[in-house]
Scaffold this active site. Structure first.
Site, short mmCIF file in Angstrom:
data_model
loop_
_atom_site.label_atom_id
_atom_site.label_comp_id
_atom_site.label_asym_id
_atom_site.label_seq_id
_atom_site.Cartn_x
_atom_site.Cartn_y
_atom_site.Cartn_z
N GLY A 352 -14.60 4.05 -9.01
CA GLY A 352 -14.41 4.30 -7.58
C GLY A 352 -13.85 5.66 -7.22
O GLY A 352 -14.26 6.26 -6.23
N GLU A 407 -6.54 8.13 -8.03
CA GLU A 407 -7.01 6.76 -7.80
C GLU A 407 -7.66 6.64 -6.44
O GLU A 407 -7.30 7.35 -5.50
CB GLU A 407 -5.80 5.79 -7.86
CG GLU A 407 -5.80 4.89 -9.08
CD GLU A 407 -6.93 3.86 -9.11
OE1 GLU A 407 -8.02 4.10 -8.55
OE2 GLU A 407 -6.73 2.79 -9.70
N ASP A 408 -8.60 5.72 -6.33
CA ASP A 408 -9.22 5.49 -5.02
C ASP A 408 -8.30 4.69 -4.11
O ASP A 408 -8.06 5.05 -2.98
CB ASP A 408 -10.58 4.79 -5.17
CG ASP A 408 -10.55 3.61 -6.14
OD1 ASP A 408 -9.46 3.23 -6.61
OD2 ASP A 408 -11.62 3.06 -6.43
N ASP A 411 -3.76 -1.32 -4.40
CA ASP A 411 -3.77 -2.60 -3.70
C ASP A 411 -2.50 -3.36 -4.09
O ASP A 411 -1.42 -3.11 -3.54
CB ASP A 411 -5.06 -3.32 -4.12
CG ASP A 411 -5.32 -4.59 -3.35
OD1 ASP A 411 -4.74 -4.78 -2.28
OD2 ASP A 411 -6.11 -5.41 -3.84
N LYS A 439 -2.85 -0.03 0.40
CA LYS A 439 -2.69 -1.20 1.28
C LYS A 439 -1.28 -1.72 1.07
O LYS A 439 -1.07 -2.61 0.26
CB LYS A 439 -3.71 -2.29 0.88
CG LYS A 439 -5.14 -1.96 1.22
CD LYS A 439 -6.04 -3.18 1.10
CE LYS A 439 -6.78 -3.17 -0.20
NZ LYS A 439 -7.77 -4.25 -0.33
P1 IMP Z 1 -4.57 -3.12 -7.69
O1 IMP Z 1 -4.33 -3.28 -9.15
O2 IMP Z 1 -4.45 -4.45 -6.97
O3 IMP Z 1 -3.72 -2.08 -7.06
O4 IMP Z 1 -6.09 -2.73 -7.50
C1 IMP Z 1 -6.64 -1.71 -8.23
C2 IMP Z 1 -8.13 -1.59 -8.15
O5 IMP Z 1 -8.76 -2.67 -7.48
C3 IMP Z 1 -8.50 -0.35 -7.37
O6 IMP Z 1 -8.48 0.77 -8.18
C4 IMP Z 1 -9.90 -0.71 -6.94
O7 IMP Z 1 -10.82 -0.39 -7.94
C5 IMP Z 1 -9.85 -2.20 -6.73
N1 IMP Z 1 -9.60 -2.50 -5.32
C6 IMP Z 1 -8.45 -2.86 -4.73
N2 IMP Z 1 -8.60 -3.06 -3.42
C7 IMP Z 1 -9.88 -2.79 -3.16
C8 IMP Z 1 -10.67 -2.78 -1.96
O8 IMP Z 1 -10.21 -3.06 -0.84
N3 IMP Z 1 -11.98 -2.45 -2.09
C9 IMP Z 1 -12.54 -2.13 -3.28
N4 IMP Z 1 -11.83 -2.11 -4.41
C10 IMP Z 1 -10.54 -2.45 -4.36
MG MG Z 2 -10.40 1.66 -9.12
#
Ligand code: IMP
Ligand code: MG
Length: 487
Positions: A352, A407-408, A411, A439
């Site tokens: 991403g 990072e994109d 979350d 987020k």
């Molecule tokens: P985290 O570990 O929950 O912070 O999420 C990490 C990864 O989940 C990000 O790097 C994204 O690749 C994916 N991700 C989290 N939220 C979204 C979203 O809203 N849309 C698409 N990908 C997401």
């Molecule tokens: Mg990602």
């Protein structure tokens, strides 16, 4: 609508308008064998249009949209079915489900989308009478010569073959051909300003001069023709350079600003009253309505328009493309300042963040390198599994280097938390995070990201690298994925 009008048989008094057909033929808009979608409300003008299109041999599909807003909407539909059978035209009826929001905008949207599915030449029954009424109405309602130009006979996929024919003539045509039409009772009431123009103002003007309508139409034609001269002047002087624009005659810079806005936005608002304000700004942006903004940067003015949402899986745009690019420029400048004289290595998390990385890196003007890592976190679901696995590791060691993870989106923060621990163990000189989106509502672990592009609400985001089951990465903006419909 009320009872049907027009009649067949001995009562008809108006002789057939001998040259209506020929005049429409002469426009070249309705050609034998050429496919055309005829918008059919069932009213006099659209009935006339359908008949004329059939008689000129066009390959017609009529489209009737039954919005079911009025009591006799179904009788209108039935009348259209009967009419199409009679003239031998193919008919498509749409009965859209009502959505919330602006009623007129919804109806227009539904109509356009339905028509676009049927063909790319769409004919409407607008007449010279509509043209004149619109002209008078806009004369009062919106300043500027643009308001006086009226509708064109061709306008992208739209064609208006009856634009030189008056309402009296379409009525006469229908009567002469024994075609019944439906009367919209709201046309007769004075509840709408447009109708008061039709019944009050236009009639008063006819007392001033019997040829009032014809004169107004002629004026409109002259203005359109003279508009070509002004267009040429705009072409010759066209520039986005603020200094140059400020030095031009006010009228010319006004026309140029409008042209630049029109090129950026299909329905740009009239900007005559805002030109000076737009050109006075050296740096920054102005909201001009309808999603249009002027942006002044580095001595130039530009216009940014919202990207239309066309996919049913896209609920709404969260961050517009030009806002992304603007913020990325700011981040690039900040990073360049912070990492001057250091050994910057950008670590991009696949897939991403690739899109963000490639735009960001081009805004960094100090020496830097890039390496990639792939981790699995989500699979195809829209909720976090919390499981992080390295699918592809970095190519080179990072010991002693100034590492910036790109990072994109952050979350829950679990992925990044894992990455930070993993990379920190490899002994970099420094380790920071640059995330385009975050987020905050969803955070499960505290993560001080040094650079953040935008905070977004708790929606599943797609676009600009972010995917849902590998799709939508190509969108130039960040949007919210539409919630699946309730079963
Ligand atoms: P985290 O570990 O929950 O912070 O999420 C990490 C990864 O989940 C990000 O790097 C994204 O690749 C994916 N991700 C989290 N939220 C979204 C979203 O809203 N849309 C698409 N990908 C997401
Ligand atoms: Mg990602």
């Amino acid at each position: 609508m009320g009872p049907p009008h027009g009649s067949v048989g001995p009562e008809r008094r108006c002789p057939p308008e001998p040259d209506l057909l020929e005049r429409v033929r002469a426009t070249g808009l309705l050609v034998p064998g050429a496919p055309v979608v005829v918008m059919l409300s069932g009213g006099r003008d659209s009935v006339c249009l359908l008949d004329v299109a059939m008689r000129l041999g066009a390959e017609v599909v009529a489209l009737h949209v039954n919005y079911r807003l009025r009591e006799d909407a179904d009788s209108d539909e039935a009348a259209c079915v009967a009419l199409c059978e009679r003239v031998g035209a193919a008919l498509r009826v749409e009965r859209p489900a009502r959505e919330t929001g602006n009623l007129q905008a919804w109806a227009r949207d539904v109509r356009h989308r339905a028509a676009a599915r049927l063909g790319d030449r769409i004919a409407t029954g607008h007449t010279a009478s509509d043209q004149v009424e619109g002209l008078l109405y806009r004369l009062a309602a919106s300043p500027g010569r643009r308001a006086l130009l009226g509708m064109g006979e061709r306008d992208g996929p739209l064609i208006r073959p009856l634009l030189r024919v008056t309402r009296e003539e379409t009525a006469a045509h229908c009567r002469a051909r024994g075609l019944q039409w439906r009367e919209d009772p709201t046309n007769a009431t004075d509840a709408y300003a447009r109708n008061r123009v039709r019944h009050g103002l236009l009639e008063a003007l006819r007392e001033v001069h019997p040829a009032a309508e014809a004169n107004l139409l002629r004026t409109l034609e002259l203005l359109r023709e003279e508009g070509a001269v002004l267009d040429a002047a705009v072409d010759a002087a066209l520039t986005p350079d603020l200094e140059e624009l400020r030095a031009l005659l006010p009228a010319l810079r006004r026309l140029i600003v409008q042209r630049l806005a029109d090129e950026a936005h299909p329905r740009a608002p009239a900007l005559a009253a805002r030109t000076e304000e737009i050109l006075a700004l050296d740096e920054g942006s102005i909201d001009l309505g309808r999603g249009l903004r002027s942006v002044a940067r580095r001595g130039r003015v530009g216009f940014a328009a919202p990207v239309p949402v066309r996919h049913p899986d896209i609920a709404e745009i969260l961050v517009q493309a030009d806002d992304l690019q603007h913020r990325i420029r700011e981040l690039g400048a900040e990073i360049s300042r912070d990492y001057a004289e250091r050994d910057l290595l950008l670590v991009c998390v696949l897939k991403g963040a690739v899109f963000f990385l490639s735009d960001l890196m081009r805004q960094i003007d100090v020496p830097c390198e890039v390496d990639f890592m792939a981790v699995a976190s989500y699979g195809s679901s829209t909720d976090s599994s919390g499981v992080v696995r390295i699918l592809k590791d970095l190519d080179a060691a990072i010991e002693g280097r100034d590492v910036l993870i790109v990072e994109d989106i952050v979350d829950s923060g679990l992925t990044l938390n894992y990455l930070l621990r993993n990379l920190r163990a490899r002994g970099p000189a420094s380790l920071e995070v640059c995330a385009l989106l975050t987020k905050p509502e969803r955070r499960q672990v505290e993560l001080p990201a040094r650079y953040v592009g935008f905070e977004i609400p708790n929606r599943f985001a797609i676009g600009y690298g972010l995917d849902h089951a590998e799709r939508f990465r190509n969108l130039p903006y960040v949007a919210a994925l539409a919630e699946p419909a309730e079963p």
